[in-house]
Design an enzyme around this catalytic site. Structure first.
Site, PDB file in Angstrom:
ATOM      1  N   ASN A 114       0.782  -1.244   0.000  1.00 56.73           N
ATOM      2  CA  ASN A 114       0.000   0.000   0.000  1.00 56.73           C
ATOM      3  C   ASN A 114       0.811   1.291   0.000  1.00 56.73           C
ATOM      4  O   ASN A 114       0.337   2.305  -0.489  1.00 56.73           O
ATOM      5  CB  ASN A 114      -0.942   0.018   1.223  1.00 56.73           C
ATOM      6  CG  ASN A 114      -2.110  -0.947   1.061  1.00 56.73           C
ATOM      7  OD1 ASN A 114      -2.853  -0.901   0.088  1.00 56.73           O
ATOM      8  ND2 ASN A 114      -2.241  -1.860   2.015  1.00 56.73           N
ATOM      9  N   MET A 116       3.235   2.678  -1.490  1.00 54.51           N
ATOM     10  CA  MET A 116       3.743   3.394  -2.670  1.00 54.51           C
ATOM     11  C   MET A 116       2.614   3.690  -3.657  1.00 54.51           C
ATOM     12  O   MET A 116       2.842   3.936  -4.841  1.00 54.51           O
ATOM     13  CB  MET A 116       4.904   2.631  -3.320  1.00 54.51           C
ATOM     14  CG  MET A 116       6.153   2.634  -2.418  1.00 54.51           C
ATOM     15  SD  MET A 116       7.544   1.637  -3.015  1.00 54.51           S
ATOM     16  CE  MET A 116       8.225   2.683  -4.306  1.00 54.51           C
ATOM     17  N   HIS A 150       4.683   0.060  -7.103  1.00 57.11           N
ATOM     18  CA  HIS A 150       3.240  -0.156  -7.288  1.00 57.11           C
ATOM     19  C   HIS A 150       2.478   0.891  -6.494  1.00 57.11           C
ATOM     20  O   HIS A 150       2.613   0.921  -5.284  1.00 57.11           O
ATOM     21  CB  HIS A 150       2.871  -1.563  -6.807  1.00 57.11           C
ATOM     22  CG  HIS A 150       1.420  -1.881  -6.853  1.00 57.11           C
ATOM     23  ND1 HIS A 150       0.748  -2.093  -8.031  1.00 57.11           N
ATOM     24  CD2 HIS A 150       0.498  -2.037  -5.867  1.00 57.11           C
ATOM     25  CE1 HIS A 150      -0.525  -2.382  -7.766  1.00 57.11           C
ATOM     26  NE2 HIS A 150      -0.696  -2.357  -6.459  1.00 57.11           N
ATOM     27  N   GLU A 201      -5.144  -1.616 -13.714  1.00 54.06           N
ATOM     28  CA  GLU A 201      -6.587  -1.935 -13.783  1.00 54.06           C
ATOM     29  C   GLU A 201      -7.405  -0.897 -14.551  1.00 54.06           C
ATOM     30  O   GLU A 201      -8.437  -0.430 -14.062  1.00 54.06           O
ATOM     31  CB  GLU A 201      -7.151  -2.087 -12.368  1.00 54.06           C
ATOM     32  CG  GLU A 201      -6.500  -3.196 -11.568  1.00 54.06           C
ATOM     33  CD  GLU A 201      -7.091  -3.334 -10.163  1.00 54.06           C
ATOM     34  OE1 GLU A 201      -7.833  -2.446  -9.727  1.00 54.06           O
ATOM     35  OE2 GLU A 201      -6.787  -4.344  -9.503  1.00 54.06           O
ATOM     36  N   GLU A 309       0.694 -10.406  -8.310  1.00 53.88           N
ATOM     37  CA  GLU A 309      -0.033 -10.406  -7.028  1.00 53.88           C
ATOM     38  C   GLU A 309      -0.677 -11.764  -6.762  1.00 53.88           C
ATOM     39  O   GLU A 309      -1.828 -11.840  -6.332  1.00 53.88           O
ATOM     40  CB  GLU A 309      -1.131  -9.336  -7.022  1.00 53.88           C
ATOM     41  CG  GLU A 309      -0.650  -7.940  -7.340  1.00 53.88           C
ATOM     42  CD  GLU A 309      -1.775  -6.900  -7.356  1.00 53.88           C
ATOM     43  OE1 GLU A 309      -2.878  -7.195  -6.889  1.00 53.88           O
ATOM     44  OE2 GLU A 309      -1.518  -5.789  -7.847  1.00 53.88           O
TER      45      GLU A 309
END
Ligand code: XIL
Length: 402
Positions: A114, A116, A150, A201, A309
């Site tokens: 989370n 970054m 990410h 996404e 992931e």
């Protein structure tokens, strides 16, 4: 490289053939489509790594497989990564010696789960917060690991100021370029940071709309993809730049959209190095053949393939209240199958790596998201290795083309 494991390897596929038929169930395993009903039961026991009984579904002459792998990443010559909690998370890697022991032994790359993401790194338009990310990147560097960044552009976990931003398409583009330039530029001279998920996404799964209606798409239009990758390359000419998405391995409309994007990028010289497959899967879906053919489409376009992931859900129908050995072995077989598919379908030069999304089952966000018990990762909540770890290692060793 030598991939000898130093002990007898058992064929998990054969052993579990009958077990799979019983425990597997079709269902959605992703982070966006889970059922919303209440969980049916609490876990009744911490799963044990020392199985006390043979699978009861069908007698087998094979002994129970052992977990012998001592260093997962030593079995591969490409990054073996893990998404890690950091910053002020209660299970932060930085504060947990148990997690550090696992990560240092088994992984060669870290992705921040989370800290970054845009809301963490860019809390106000003129304010960036680096401390947690720098601490994690330093941790990776000191321990000989690389970092996969990410994520730069996403529709989730964006700061309020960004959501409320107003302006023309040109002004939005400038804001996005500054965001990307500043973050990628901050780590460009940091050797540990080797790659970024530039856009995450951004396509829909099905027709009629192609693009997810994010604030980037609605304010800039489809050109934001190329602008984002161009900005990332300008800030770091060496980092590998990925487009990352979920359910690409279903190989449907979304994969077609990604292929169309890659072809357009190649035609107009927009930089992109690889495609990230999140690989949030269940025991049975998607099928191995679909995964392999989705990988092959990216390989044929000359890009790297990265599993970014991975986790494997086992309780899609909510029937389980504890992780029994038969299910754990089915999960191990599934990890082995998918890792082997990666080895078979992706040539060595195009392997960007394989990462799992969390250290222990307790660290996974899937139980909360899906409101059910789940045990999707490689280590038990008590930090002991699961058969899934051995399945992953066996997939690396048993896999195809070098
Ligand atoms: C998830 C994290 O694991 C959670 O802790 C957080 O609350 C939400 O995001 N796809 C992604 C990841 O690209 O960043 C998401 O991570 C899971 C889905």
């Amino acid at each position: 490289m030598s991939k000898a494991m130093g002990c007898k390897r058992f064929n998990i596929f054969l052993l579990m053939l009958s077990v799979l038929a019983i425990t597997a169930c079709e269902g959605s395993a992703g982070w966006e489509t889970g059922p919303t009903a209440e969980p049916t039961a609490e876990p009744t026991a911490v799963p044990s790594t020392e199985p006390t009984a043979e699978p009861t579904t069908e007698p087998s002459a094979e002994p129970t497989p052992q977990i012998s792998v001592t260093s997962l990443h030593a079995e591969a010559d490409f990054p073996i990564g893990v998404g890690v909690p950091a910053g002020n998370a209660s299970n932060s890697l930085i504060d947990s010696l148990d997690r550090q022991q696992i990560v240092n032994a088994h992984f060669s790359q870290i992705t921040a789960e989370n800290i970054m993401k845009p809301d963490a790194l860019h809390p106000a338009e003129d304010d960036y917060f680096w401390d947690d990310a720098v601490a994690l990147v330093d941790y990776a560097a000191v321990n000989g690991m690389s970092v996969h960044g990410h994520t730069l552009i996403w529709h989730n976990q964006i700061p309020t100021w960004m959501s409320n931003h107003t302006g023309t398409a040109e002004q939005w583009t400038t804001m996005m370029q500054t965001h990307i330039n500043t973050i990628v530029g901050r780590f460009a001279d940091t050797a540990a940071v080797v790659s970024w998920n530039v856009v995450n996404e951004a396509f829909t799964d099905d027709a009629p709309s192609v693009y997810r209606n994010t604030l980037w798409f609605s304010n800039i239009g489809e050109d934001y993809f190329a602008q984002a990758f161009t900005a990332a390359r300008a800030a770091d000419e060496d980092a590998d730049l990925y487009y990352n998405d979920v359910r690409l391995e279903l190989n449907g409309s979304k994969m077609n959209r990604v292929v169309t994007m890659i072809e357009a990028f190649k035609a107009n010289g927009t930089p992109i190095d690889g495609i990230g497959f999140q690989m949030h899967v269940s025991l049975t879906s998607p099928e191995k053949t679909a995964i392999e053919s989705a990988f092959a489409r990216v390989v044929n376009l000359g890009l790297k393939v990265k599993i970014t992931e991975m986790d494997v859900t086992v309780n899609d129908d909510k029937s389980l209240s504890a992780l029994a050995l038969d299910t754990e072995l089915a999960q191990a077989a599934r990890y082995q199958e998918i890792v082997k598919a990666y080895m078979d379908a992706v040539p060595a030069a195009q392997r960007g790596g394989i990462s799992v999304w969390g250290i222990t089952d307790d660290d996974s966000g899937l139980p909360e998201l899906h409101q059910r018990d789940e045990w999707p990762l490689l280590f038990n909540a008590n930090f002991t290795p699961k058969h899934a770890l051995q399945g992953f290692a066996d997939g690396l060793v048993g896999g195809g083309s070098e």
